[in-house]
Design an enzyme around this catalytic site. Structure first.
Site, PDB file in Angstrom:
ATOM      1  N   ASP A   1       0.828  -1.209   0.000  1.00  0.00           N
ATOM      2  CA  ASP A   1       0.000   0.000   0.000  1.00  0.00           C
ATOM      3  C   ASP A   1       0.864   1.262   0.000  1.00  0.00           C
ATOM      4  OD1 ASP A   1      -2.778   0.519  -0.314  1.00  0.00           O
ATOM      5  OD2 ASP A   1      -2.770   1.532   1.615  1.00  0.00           O
TER       6      ASP A   1
ATOM      7  N   GLU B   1       0.360  10.655   4.978  1.00  0.00           N
ATOM      8  CA  GLU B   1       0.241   9.203   4.882  1.00  0.00           C
ATOM      9  C   GLU B   1       1.583   8.566   4.523  1.00  0.00           C
ATOM     10  OE1 GLU B   1      -3.840   8.519   3.604  1.00  0.00           O
ATOM     11  OE2 GLU B   1      -2.976   7.029   2.250  1.00  0.00           O
TER      12      GLU B   1
ATOM     13  N   GLU C   1     -11.111   6.177  -2.333  1.00  0.00           N
ATOM     14  CA  GLU C   1     -11.063   6.593  -0.926  1.00  0.00           C
ATOM     15  C   GLU C   1     -12.187   5.937  -0.122  1.00  0.00           C
ATOM     16  OE1 GLU C   1      -8.316   7.697  -0.308  1.00  0.00           O
ATOM     17  OE2 GLU C   1      -8.077   9.867  -0.530  1.00  0.00           O
TER      18      GLU C   1
ATOM     19  N   GLU D   1      -9.739  -3.182  -6.078  1.00  0.00           N
ATOM     20  CA  GLU D   1      -9.625  -3.208  -4.615  1.00  0.00           C
ATOM     21  C   GLU D   1      -9.721  -4.643  -4.102  1.00  0.00           C
ATOM     22  OE1 GLU D   1      -8.867  -0.953  -2.356  1.00  0.00           O
ATOM     23  OE2 GLU D   1      -8.864   0.833  -3.607  1.00  0.00           O
TER      24      GLU D   1
HETATM   25  C1  HMH Z   1      -5.325   0.038  -2.505  1.00  0.00           C
HETATM   26  N1  HMH Z   1      -6.929   1.829  -2.131  1.00  0.00           N
HETATM   27  C2  HMH Z   1      -5.721   1.327  -1.863  1.00  0.00           C
HETATM   28  N2  HMH Z   1      -4.882   1.956  -1.038  1.00  0.00           N
HETATM   29  C3  HMH Z   1      -5.233   3.128  -0.456  1.00  0.00           C
HETATM   30  N3  HMH Z   1      -4.354   3.722   0.384  1.00  0.00           N
HETATM   31  C4  HMH Z   1      -6.509   3.677  -0.710  1.00  0.00           C
HETATM   32  C5  HMH Z   1      -7.338   2.989  -1.568  1.00  0.00           C
HETATM   33  C6  HMH Z   1      -7.035   4.941  -0.066  1.00  0.00           C
HETATM   34  O1  HMH Z   1      -6.156   5.938   0.030  1.00  0.00           O
END
Ligand code: HMH
Length: 217
Positions: A42, A83, A135, A206
């Protein structure tokens, strides 16, 4: 409009927001190697997400007739800055090396998709709707890990709060209102159905991203 889509595509939306990986965080049974895999991947995703959000910002400045859109998107960019620092600190806490990390297939596919949306040919309406969906999946997923009855491990609560907190929820609602306004005003040239298809693709990507986190490599 968006609520209608969510009802129409409820099974896919649920697959993305109530994935077994998320359910395992919520019930406390999460495999920590899966969590670490997710964390590293991520981080790479978020780095690729920044230029996409920048492209949405640019489109908002050029195509939106509502000045406040820019502020909402800019706020999103600012939280991405935060982040990235958080990912670095969290990765070091869990001993996840970030510098040598390579994107796995699902991540690569998702980042390529983001890149395709950067093109100036993709309308603001389509791009901002995709942004909302990306999001919203994280918000819905991680908020579920904090809601009543959750047994989320103490050391994972901060992660869940990043995306599950009320402020992030409000921000997603703002993005949803922007997307809805654009969709309602959209000309009858297929932009609405392009936006719907992009949302479905986000939901699929996702699900694949969560699947990747659960898979041994
Ligand atoms: C895979 N989808 C993924 N990572 C993230 N950080 C977000 C959405 C939302 O910011």
């Amino acid at each position: 409009m968006i609520e209608t889509w969510m009802k129409k595509h409820a099974p896919l939306y649920t697959a993305a927001t109530r994935h077994p990986f998320i359910l395992s965080i919520r019930d406390g049974s999460v495999d920590l190697s899966a969590f670490k895999r997710w964390l590293g991947q991520d981080y790479l995703f978020v780095r690729a997400f920044v230029p996409f959000v920048a492209s949405v910002l640019l489109k908002a400045c050029k195509e939106s007739d509502e000045g406040s859109d820019m502020e909402v998107i800019l706020g999103g960019m600012a939280s991405l800055n935060d982040e990235i620092s958080w990912f670095k600190a969290e990765a070091s806490k869990w001993n996840v090396p970030l510098t040598t990390l390579l994107p796995q297939k699902a991540n690569h596919d998702y980042c390529s998709f983001l890149e395709s949306l950067i093109s100036p040919e993709v309308e603001y309406t389509v791009a901002v709707t995709a942004f909302w969906a990306i999001e919203a999946v994280y918000q819905e997923s991680f908020a579920h890990c904090l809601q009543e009855g959750s047994k989320t491990r103490e050391d994972l609560r901060e992660t869940c709060e990043r995306w599950g907190n009320d402020g992030f929820g409000q921000y997603c609602k703002s993005l949803q209102s922007i997307a809805n306004r654009c969709l309602l005003k959209a000309p009858d040239n297929g932009v609405v159905s392009r936006a719907e298809r992009v949302v479905l693709r986000v939901l699929e990507l996702e699900v694949e991203f969560w699947n990747m986190s659960l898979e041994e490599i």
